[in-house]
Design a protein around this motif. Structure first.
Motif, PDB file in Angstrom:
ATOM      1  N   HIS A 158       0.805  -1.272   0.101  1.00 17.05           N
ATOM      2  CA  HIS A 158       0.007  -0.041  -0.187  1.00 17.05           C
ATOM      3  C   HIS A 158       0.973   1.125   0.055  1.00 17.05           C
ATOM      4  O   HIS A 158       0.409   2.213  -0.573  1.00 17.05           O
ATOM      5  CB  HIS A 158      -0.946  -0.061   1.184  1.00 17.05           C
ATOM      6  CG  HIS A 158      -2.100   0.918   0.879  1.00 17.05           C
ATOM      7  ND1 HIS A 158      -3.159   0.639  -0.149  1.00 17.05           N
ATOM      8  CD2 HIS A 158      -2.550   1.945   1.678  1.00 17.05           C
ATOM      9  CE1 HIS A 158      -3.924   1.562  -0.030  1.00 17.05           C
ATOM     10  NE2 HIS A 158      -3.743   2.279   0.894  1.00 17.05           N
ATOM     11  N   ARG A 196       1.305   2.412  -3.327  1.00 13.95           N
ATOM     12  CA  ARG A 196       0.233   3.122  -4.078  1.00 13.95           C
ATOM     13  C   ARG A 196       0.241   4.473  -3.415  1.00 13.95           C
ATOM     14  O   ARG A 196      -0.140   5.542  -4.200  1.00 13.95           O
ATOM     15  CB  ARG A 196      -0.939   2.364  -3.806  1.00 13.95           C
ATOM     16  CG  ARG A 196      -1.186   1.031  -4.591  1.00 13.95           C
ATOM     17  CD  ARG A 196      -2.333   0.324  -4.300  1.00 13.95           C
ATOM     18  NE  ARG A 196      -2.521  -0.582  -3.205  1.00 13.95           N
ATOM     19  CZ  ARG A 196      -2.330  -1.762  -2.790  1.00 13.95           C
ATOM     20  NH1 ARG A 196      -1.545  -2.467  -3.989  1.00 13.95           N
ATOM     21  NH2 ARG A 196      -2.364  -2.206  -1.655  1.00 13.95           N
ATOM     22  N   GLU A 197       0.277   4.616  -2.266  1.00 18.14           N
ATOM     23  CA  GLU A 197       0.150   5.868  -1.668  1.00 18.14           C
ATOM     24  C   GLU A 197       1.388   6.888  -2.367  1.00 18.14           C
ATOM     25  O   GLU A 197       1.135   8.088  -2.567  1.00 18.14           O
ATOM     26  CB  GLU A 197       0.447   5.920   0.028  1.00 18.14           C
ATOM     27  CG  GLU A 197      -0.650   5.155   0.372  1.00 18.14           C
ATOM     28  CD  GLU A 197      -1.988   6.018   0.609  1.00 18.14           C
ATOM     29  OE1 GLU A 197      -1.858   7.299   0.364  1.00 18.14           O
ATOM     30  OE2 GLU A 197      -3.162   5.452   1.134  1.00 18.14           O
ATOM     31  N   ALA A 240       2.932   6.617  -4.852  1.00 21.32           N
ATOM     32  CA  ALA A 240       2.748   6.897  -6.394  1.00 21.32           C
ATOM     33  C   ALA A 240       1.752   8.113  -6.702  1.00 21.32           C
ATOM     34  O   ALA A 240       1.761   9.080  -7.518  1.00 21.32           O
ATOM     35  CB  ALA A 240       1.951   5.653  -7.128  1.00 21.32           C
ATOM     36  N   ILE A 241       0.769   8.266  -5.605  1.00 18.22           N
ATOM     37  CA  ILE A 241      -0.272   9.287  -5.664  1.00 18.22           C
ATOM     38  C   ILE A 241       0.671  10.581  -5.283  1.00 18.22           C
ATOM     39  O   ILE A 241       0.352  11.741  -5.773  1.00 18.22           O
ATOM     40  CB  ILE A 241      -1.426   8.884  -4.792  1.00 18.22           C
ATOM     41  CG1 ILE A 241      -2.307   8.006  -5.590  1.00 18.22           C
ATOM     42  CG2 ILE A 241      -2.235  10.231  -4.704  1.00 18.22           C
ATOM     43  CD1 ILE A 241      -3.348   7.247  -4.354  1.00 18.22           C
ATOM     44  N   ASP A 242       1.264  10.336  -4.072  1.00 19.37           N
ATOM     45  CA  ASP A 242       1.860  11.736  -3.474  1.00 19.37           C
ATOM     46  C   ASP A 242       2.849  12.277  -4.270  1.00 19.37           C
ATOM     47  O   ASP A 242       2.920  13.603  -4.165  1.00 19.37           O
ATOM     48  CB  ASP A 242       2.551  11.283  -1.991  1.00 19.37           C
ATOM     49  CG  ASP A 242       2.932  12.369  -1.480  1.00 19.37           C
ATOM     50  OD1 ASP A 242       2.079  13.301  -1.062  1.00 19.37           O
ATOM     51  OD2 ASP A 242       3.927  12.576  -0.937  1.00 19.37           O
ATOM     52  N   ALA A 274       3.274  11.603  -7.781  1.00 22.55           N
ATOM     53  CA  ALA A 274       2.960  12.097  -9.095  1.00 22.55           C
ATOM     54  C   ALA A 274       2.976  13.977  -9.448  1.00 22.55           C
ATOM     55  O   ALA A 274       2.430  14.178  -8.580  1.00 22.55           O
ATOM     56  CB  ALA A 274       1.618  11.479  -9.478  1.00 22.55           C
ATOM     57  N   PRO A 275       2.931  14.251 -10.582  1.00 21.63           N
ATOM     58  CA  PRO A 275       3.479  13.243 -11.648  1.00 21.63           C
ATOM     59  C   PRO A 275       4.835  13.188 -12.074  1.00 21.63           C
ATOM     60  O   PRO A 275       5.234  12.496 -13.189  1.00 21.63           O
ATOM     61  CB  PRO A 275       2.825  14.346 -12.736  1.00 21.63           C
ATOM     62  CG  PRO A 275       3.228  15.730 -12.361  1.00 21.63           C
ATOM     63  CD  PRO A 275       2.747  15.510 -10.979  1.00 21.63           C
ATOM     64  N   ARG A 313       7.692   8.186 -10.941  1.00 22.68           N
ATOM     65  CA  ARG A 313       7.013   6.992 -11.005  1.00 22.68           C
ATOM     66  C   ARG A 313       7.145   6.029  -9.833  1.00 22.68           C
ATOM     67  O   ARG A 313       8.308   5.992  -9.481  1.00 22.68           O
ATOM     68  CB  ARG A 313       7.065   6.243 -12.236  1.00 22.68           C
ATOM     69  CG  ARG A 313       6.512   6.735 -13.485  1.00 22.68           C
ATOM     70  CD  ARG A 313       6.998   6.039 -14.931  1.00 22.68           C
ATOM     71  NE  ARG A 313       8.244   5.570 -14.968  1.00 22.68           N
ATOM     72  CZ  ARG A 313       8.804   4.408 -14.822  1.00 22.68           C
ATOM     73  NH1 ARG A 313       7.765   3.315 -14.550  1.00 22.68           N
ATOM     74  NH2 ARG A 313      10.038   4.123 -15.121  1.00 22.68           N
ATOM     75  N   THR A 359       2.823   3.265 -13.233  1.00 26.06           N
ATOM     76  CA  THR A 359       2.929   3.753 -11.825  1.00 26.06           C
ATOM     77  C   THR A 359       2.040   3.115 -10.969  1.00 26.06           C
ATOM     78  O   THR A 359       0.934   2.869 -11.155  1.00 26.06           O
ATOM     79  CB  THR A 359       3.168   5.149 -11.695  1.00 26.06           C
ATOM     80  OG1 THR A 359       3.658   5.663 -10.458  1.00 26.06           O
ATOM     81  CG2 THR A 359       1.778   5.734 -11.928  1.00 26.06           C
ATOM     82  N   GLY A 360       2.510   3.026  -9.665  1.00 22.53           N
ATOM     83  CA  GLY A 360       1.337   2.501  -8.558  1.00 22.53           C
ATOM     84  C   GLY A 360       1.014   1.021  -8.731  1.00 22.53           C
ATOM     85  O   GLY A 360       0.019   0.634  -8.112  1.00 22.53           O
TER      86      GLY A 360
END
Length: 730
Positions: free
Chosen positions: A620, A623-624, A626-628, A630-631, A634, A714-715
């Motif tokens: 997880h 995933r976190e 990848a959001i934080d 971005a952009p 990756r 990414t993610g």
């Protein structure tokens, strides 16, 4: 040994008669060349040429042929071997002279001049594949058996002085003749032939704005003559040098060492992002006493603006550096960034204007307009190149340019080549052709990638795989000795590149080793600062460090073991990512982060409660992040199945415990390798593909995620487990 071991103070006499006596004529040429190239006061990396005219037997006719052996195109005297020397039939080379002289439009910049280079292969002796350099005629037409053409700082100082001809007479009398600047090539070779004919007493020539060429009929005599002529120039300069006053005196004082290094670490990633808009560059910093004396001086702005003189210098350093008029003791780093930003904008505009003003109709396209050398008072120099080797050499060449300016200012006044002459060298079609012959860059070229946990197992294989693709690899491990072993494996495989690497971390090669405890943010910050000082930036991070703590006999795990598992497998990965993110934001360049999770993250298993839960959290975290991030960044993960072979998480005791747990028969005295293979095959048999999963398999997944091949991914978590259907997502 050398007959006069203490005769020279400014150059090193390394000639050993006993060693030379064991060599054939070509071997003696290589020996002489290596000795000359090993002293940077004599010539720069990749610079200079040596030659010998040797009688050889033609392999077809059996006749005796006079052959010119001369250092070929490319290569470095310090490291050259026989394979780096071209061999040409001297009689055929003299035939080219008559062809050249018949052309009514011949001249040092004519089409006839450049056409000669295409005829050199027709003069090759014995199918030697080494390409001849443009300096070949300089050696061919001098009527002596041995010729040395060097680029010594002390002699170039004379060649770059306003009154160089007068100084040549004052230092050497009629022993060395001055000739004005002329681009190297066929016409200059004929000029040297004429000088030898008109001045039979001469032993050498100073080539205006260029360097020194001298000769003899005995190889050792030629070698010692080279040393003697350089020694005399250096002594003349030393007697007239005014110390700090030679550069007009100090304008400011350098910052203390620790503050300099902290300032470099702050500035470098931001500056790398500014100059890497077209292609990424790797940095070398230099803040030794000689560099600081220059950049801190009153005259540094004036001299830096003049640019370099010797063609070998500005082919590496561009026509001039970017000098930033920063005041280190009363201005901030934010002020420095602002001045760098303004300076870069002016530099690009100046370089574009230089190109447009002096270009010809057939000039190659303009190259990257960013500076390759940046000079900052109080800090020192930052040199840039496509890789660490090139940036080291760029720093080396500008260091030589500083010494040339010091020498010229001590004895006279420094002058640079006219801009048109400089442009015609920088954008010479023959130089462009040489650049185009270079092999294509590897897939991860110009990238700096930190591999956390690279001391063994998956991390080591990842480091090796990335280095094979051209990346500069920062090998990080809590066990510094293990990280060092991995870095050395990379260096042994790929070499250090050209240039002289010192002991300072900024003079490293394609890999360095650093220690870090990823559970300690201060330790990670120190590691990041060191890698910035080594390479100037960071493009990606692969985190392979992890821990598995086995439960006790009752299947329980202590609180401190639970905390350690999460500290390394989750929090440590976050700390590294967080510190790297600050660098990536400063650079403003696309980056990549790959974490290590596990197939256990989605498969509940008895006996690995803390490990499996931590890996689920790591999934997880991917995933976190990848959001934080971005952009710009990756973020992905690699989820291995149990990797036994080569893993530091499977010492002999754990292998035996696992064999016992699964009821796999073994003998207590079996070698560790045999026990490991049994356990690996047991795990393999539980998979669909029935083959053991190795660190090499994992390394391939890391490479794919760090390369451009999965540039839109990414993610995500890539599973490398041989096909464990229990891990299939429901």
């Amino acid at each position: 040994m050398s007959a006069n071991p203490s005769r020279f103070r400014h150059v090193h006499d390394g000639w050993d008669d006993a060693c030379a006596a064991t060599l054939d004529p070509v071997g003696r040429l290589v020996y002489r060349s290596n000795l000359l190239g090993s002293d940077q006061r004599i010539t720069n990396t990749g610079g200079g040429n040596t030659s010998a005219k040797i009688m050889e037997r033609d392999p077809l006719t059996g006749e005796s042929v006079e052959v010119l052996w001369v250092k070929g195109s490319g290569g470095d005297l310090r490291t050259s071997t026989r394979a780096n020397f071209a061999s040409l039939d001297l009689k055929k080379l003299f035939t080219l002279r008559s062809i050249y002289l018949r052309d009514p439009l011949r001249g040092p910049k004519s089409a006839a001049e450049d056409a000669m280079v295409n005829l050199y292969p027709h003069c090759t002796f014995n199918l030697n594949p080494r390409a001849s350099s443009i300096d070949t005629p300089l050696h061919a037409f001098i009527p002596y058996r041995h010729v040395d053409h060097m680029h010594p700082n002390a002699v170039i100082a004379i060649a770059a002085a306003r009154n160089g001809e007068r100084l040549t007479r004052a230092i050497y009398g009629d022993e060395v003749i001055w000739t004005p600047w002329q681009r190297p090539g066929f016409d200059l070779g004929l000029t040297l032939e004429r000088i030898c004919r008109e001045h039979p007493q001469a032993h050498g020539v100073i080539l205006g704005g260029h360097g020194l060429i001298n000769w003899a009929d005995d190889d050792r005599e030629c070698y010692e003559r080279t040393l003697d002529l350089i020694e005399r120039a250096a002594t003349y300069i030393e007697e007239r040098d005014r110390g700090a006053a030679t550069f007009g005196g100090p304008k400011c004082e350098a910052l203390p060492f620790d503050r300099r290094r902290a300032a470099f670490a702050t500035i470098l990633p931001w500056l790398r992002g500014q100059i890497s808009r077209e292609r990424r560059f790797i940095a070398t910093i230099q803040d030794d006493d000689a560099t600081l004396r220059f950049v801190n001086s009153v005259d540094a702005p004036r001299l830096a603006e003049l640019g370099t003189s010797c063609p070998d210098h500005f082919l590496r350093t561009k026509i001039k550096p970017l000098y930033v008029d920063w005041h280190p003791h009363n201005e901030t780093l934010d002020d420095l960034k602002r001045k760098l930003s303004d300076g870069l904008e002016r530099y690009r505009a100046d370089y574009t204007r230089y190109y447009e003003t002096f270009r010809h109709s057939d000039s190659p396209p303009m190259r990257d307009p960013n500076p390759t050398v940046v000079l900052i008072p109080g800090l020192g120099m930052i040199a840039w190149g496509k890789d660490k080797s090139e940036s080291r050499v760029t720093a080396e060449f500008y260091t030589a340019a500083i010494e040339v300016m010091r020498g010229a200012e001590a004895i006279d006044e420094y002058v640079a080549l006219p801009l048109q002459e400089a442009f015609d060298i920088e954008y010479w079609q023959l130089e462009e052709a040489k650049l185009r012959r270079m092999p294509p860059e590897k897939e991860l070229a110009r990238q700096v990638i930190a591999v956390i946990g690279s001391g063994s197992g998956i991390g080591r294989e990842v480091a090796l795989r990335l280095a094979d693709e051209g990346a500069h690899v920062v090998c990080v491990d809590k066990d510094e000795a293990a990280a060092s072993a991995t870095a050395q494996m990379i260096i042994d495989r790929h070499g250090m590149g050209i240039g002289v690497a010192g002991s300072d971390i900024s003079a490293c090669g394609p890999a360095i080793n650093l220690a870090a405890d990823i559970t300690d943010r201060d330790s990670v910050r120190r590691m990041v600062q060191h890698l910035l000082l080594a390479y100037g930036g960071l493009d990606a991070v692969a985190i392979t460090a992890g821990i598995f703590v086995a439960p006790d006999v009752e299947g329980r795990i202590r609180d401190d073991q639970w905390a350690l598992t999460f500290a390394i497998n989750v929090t440590g990965q976050y700390i590294v990512a967080d510190e790297a993110a600050a660098i990536w934001r400063a650079q403003g360049l696309p980056a990549s982060l790959v974490l290590t999770t596990s197939v256990n993250a989605v498969v509940a298993k008895k006996g690995s409660l803390a490990y499996d839960t931590s890996k689920a959290a790591a999934n997880h975290l991917v995933r976190e992040l990848a959001i934080d991030l971005a952009p710009l960044v990756r973020v992905n993960g690699v989820a291995p199945a149990t990797v036994v072979q080569g893993s530091s998480m499977f010492p002999r005791e754990r292998v035996i415990a696992s064999l016992t747990k699964y009821g796999i028969p073994f003998k207590p005295d079996e070698p560790t390798g045999a026990l490991t293979a049994k356990l690996a095959q047991f795990y393999a048999d539980r998979s669909l593909l029935k083959r053991p999963v190795t660190p090499t398999d994992q390394a391939e997944a890391f490479f794919l995620l760090l390369s451009r091949r999965l540039g839109q991914t990414t993610g995500q978590i890539i599973t490398v487990d041989g096909g464990l259907h229990e891990a299939f997502l429901r």
